[in-house]
Design a protein around this motif. Structure first.
Motif, short mmCIF file in Angstrom:
data_model
loop_
_atom_site.label_atom_id
_atom_site.label_comp_id
_atom_site.label_asym_id
_atom_site.label_seq_id
_atom_site.Cartn_x
_atom_site.Cartn_y
_atom_site.Cartn_z
N ILE A 186 0.83 -1.20 0.00
CA ILE A 186 0.00 0.00 0.00
C ILE A 186 0.87 1.26 0.00
O ILE A 186 0.51 2.28 -0.58
N ARG A 187 2.06 1.18 0.63
CA ARG A 187 2.96 2.34 0.63
C ARG A 187 3.52 2.60 -0.76
O ARG A 187 3.63 3.75 -1.19
N GLU A 188 3.88 1.55 -1.47
CA GLU A 188 4.38 1.72 -2.83
C GLU A 188 3.26 2.18 -3.77
O GLU A 188 3.50 2.98 -4.69
N PHE A 189 2.06 1.70 -3.53
CA PHE A 189 0.88 2.14 -4.30
C PHE A 189 0.67 3.63 -4.08
O PHE A 189 0.45 4.39 -5.04
N HIS A 190 0.77 4.06 -2.83
CA HIS A 190 0.60 5.48 -2.50
C HIS A 190 1.70 6.33 -3.12
O HIS A 190 1.45 7.41 -3.64
N ARG A 191 2.95 5.84 -3.05
CA ARG A 191 4.06 6.61 -3.59
C ARG A 191 3.90 6.84 -5.09
O ARG A 191 4.16 7.93 -5.60
N ALA A 192 3.46 5.78 -5.80
CA ALA A 192 3.29 5.91 -7.25
C ALA A 192 2.25 6.98 -7.58
O ALA A 192 2.43 7.79 -8.50
N LEU A 193 1.15 7.01 -6.82
CA LEU A 193 0.10 8.02 -7.05
C LEU A 193 0.59 9.41 -6.65
O LEU A 193 0.30 10.41 -7.31
N HIS A 194 1.36 9.47 -5.55
CA HIS A 194 1.86 10.75 -5.07
C HIS A 194 2.82 11.39 -6.08
O HIS A 194 2.82 12.61 -6.26
N GLU A 195 3.65 10.56 -6.73
CA GLU A 195 4.67 11.08 -7.64
C GLU A 195 4.11 11.64 -8.94
O GLU A 195 4.80 12.37 -9.65
N VAL A 196 2.86 11.31 -9.30
CA VAL A 196 2.28 11.83 -10.54
C VAL A 196 1.31 12.97 -10.28
O VAL A 196 0.61 13.43 -11.19
N ARG A 197 1.23 13.47 -9.04
CA ARG A 197 0.30 14.55 -8.73
C ARG A 197 0.65 15.81 -9.50
O ARG A 197 1.84 16.10 -9.69
#
Length: 541
Positions: free
Chosen positions: A530-541
């Motif tokens: 879930i942390r890697e999932f969140h990081r991927a979404l965070h990096e494309v904001r």
């Protein structure tokens, strides 16, 4: 008077006859001389040819005794012609066929003389000389005829194919490795899909349970074990295919400790760590660096069969002075793996990074070659220093990251409070379900589908309604359907600013390693937490 004239005429005729005979004899002697000279020249040419050719040539008489041997044959059987002449050939060499059956050389010669036919042993045959040295050869045995067309012996032609056979074996290894790569890719893809569902659900469950709950600890351990399984899948791909690193900012100290302890499990070797708290972060593929550390530690353990000690240390360095290394100037993290083993001799040390070179009975010679390739692909370098009887030290240089690890750790912790629609495209229902639940837990509104064409249709509908997607996570491989790479081209045509994230179980594919070059804004290799999932979404904001 007439009688005298008659006598003179008769004498003159005899003299002329003698002269003609002498002329004829002279002509004959001249022809014989020329013939002998021609024969001598031909013999010399044949001798030069036999000395020059790379094939070994041996002639024997009817009893199998050596009559002639050229230089190449001398080298092959390791016996000079002075010692070989007159000896039985079967007393100097022995041959063993590749199937392992012994061939009686005397019988082979007899068969050629009796049948009058050429006998070929073109398949790999091992020739063993009298001093025990062996070479792989092909053999041809031909009957030798005298001037009366009677068989007087045999001619053996020996061709050294040791190097050719070695090249064929290397080619076979490469082909086998390529086949393994195809098999590994398919297995890793399916395995990573299963692991994604396991790892994502465990990490999500961990977020839903209070840290004080006993189940939280068990889930945390399960997540680490699943993560290790994911690393093994990536190692298999790297070993078989040499995939490009999928880099992220990593704390090297934690990675070194976890990788070394895992490799040392069950070994009678102690390990000491000297890792400063202020060690810089690195941009690295954790799975690949784990593989390097694993290879070095396992090699160290194998070099200390009666037990020993390993010391793993690291330090920050500004590379500027050690110009002998093929590194650019800048900041590096230097890692040292030192053992108290038997050491590596100089003649072997120069070859340890060569593919397929190994001194182990059952080794494949790929561990250190793969490690060297991984470090080089990270923009770093690896060296080795060793003293026989005192141990070996491997030095790894990896470029330091400019990112701050503290900020990244905070970013991983803050998972909630987000908003916007997220589109998840994956052909595996269990992955779509857990991805949707993770997105919902973070505050997003998830929408999921099973194919690229469906994702394009949903995105197009969202554009028309004015409710665009914050990001689109797409699986690259959809069996029998449109994958993420093809779907992205359609999405870019609809919206050049689309924030697409590539996801795949084929973690070594180019669209993952070079995702920006293929139009993606982010990357999410499977399996993920879930942390890697969140990081991927965070990096494309």
């Amino acid at each position: 008077m007439e009688l005298q004239q008659h006598s003179d005429d008769h004498l003159l005729q005899e003299l002329m006859a003698v002269r003609l005979q002498l002329t004829a004899l002279k002509r004959k002697l001249t022809l014989q001389s020329k013939s002998l000279e021609s024969l001598k020249e031909e013999k010399e040419r044949l001798s030069v040819t036999l000395r020059s050719i790379s094939e070994g040539v041996i002639t024997t008489d009817m009893n199998g005794r050596i009559v002639f041997i050229n230089a190449a044959a001398e080298r092959l059987i390791d016996c000079p012609k002075e010692k070989a002449a007159g000896r039985l050939l079967s007393g100097i060499i022995n041959i063993t066929h590749e199937e392992g059956s012994n061939k009686n050389l005397g019988t082979l010669l007899d068969t050629a003389m009796i049948t009058g036919r050429v006998i070929e042993l073109a398949a790999a045959t091992t020739l063993v000389s009298s001093d025990g040295k062996s070479k792989i050869v092909s053999i041809s045995v031909s009957p030798l005829h005298d001037r009366n067309s009677m068989i007087s012996g045999v001619v053996l032609v020996l061709r050294d194919i040791t190097e050719k056979k070695a090249l064929e074996n290397e080619l076979f290894k490469v082909q086998k490795l390529e086949s393994l790569g195809l098999l590994a890719g398919g297995i890793a893809h399916d395995f990573n899909n299963i692991l994604t569902a396991i790892l994502a659900n465990i990490s999500l469950a961990t977020c839903l349970i209070p840290p004080a709950n006993a189940a939280h600890t068990r889930l945390d351990q399960a997540e680490k074990a699943a993560g290790r399984a994911a690393d093994l899948a990536r190692q298999l791909l790297t070993f078989a295919k040499g995939g490009k690193p999928i880099k992220k900012t990593v704390a090297p100290a934690k990675l070194l400790v976890e990788s070394a302890n895992f490799a040392l499990h069950g070994a009678s070797v102690s390990c000491e760590f000297d890792l400063p708290d202020d060690l810089w972060a690195i941009e690295a593929d954790p799975g690949q660096i784990n593989q390097v550390v694993n290879n070095l530690v396992v090699n160290a353990v194998q070099a200390m069969t009666s037990g020993g000690h390993i010391r793993i240390s690291s330090e920050n360095i500004h590379y500027a002075d050690e110009e002998s290394l093929p590194l650019g100037r800048g900041r590096y993290v230097r890692i040292a793996v030192k053992d108290s083993g038997v050491g590596i001799p100089e003649e072997i040390r120069q070859k340890i990074f060569d593919p397929y070179f190994t001194t182990k009975p059952y080794g494949n010679g790929l561990g250190l070659a793969t490690s060297y390739s991984i470090i080089r692909n990270h923009g770093g370098h690896i060296t080795v220093a060793s003293t026989p009887g005192k141990g070996t030290t491997f030095m790894i240089y990896l470029p330091a990251s400019d990112k701050n690890l503290t900020e990244i750790m905070v970013e991983n912790v803050v998972l909630t409070g987000n908003s916007g629609k997220i589109l998840v495209m994956d052909d595996e229902e269990m992955i779509r379900n857990v991805a949707a639940e993770m997105a919902q837990h973070m505050g997003y509104q998830p929408v999921s589908c099973e194919s690229g064409d469906k994702a394009v249709s949903l995105y197009q509908e969202a554009l028309k309604s004015g409710e665009t997607f914050h990001a689109v996570i797409m699986d690259l491989t959809i069996p029998g359907g449109m994958g993420g790479q093809e779907a992205l081209q359609h999405l870019i045509a609809l919206d050049p600013e689309v924030r697409a994230i590539a996801s795949s179980g084929y973690s070594d594919c180019r669209s993952i390693a070079e995702f920006r070059e293929h139009g993606f804004r982010g990357v999410l290799p499977k399996p993920y937490t879930i942390r890697e999932f969140h990081r991927a979404l965070h990096e494309v904001r």
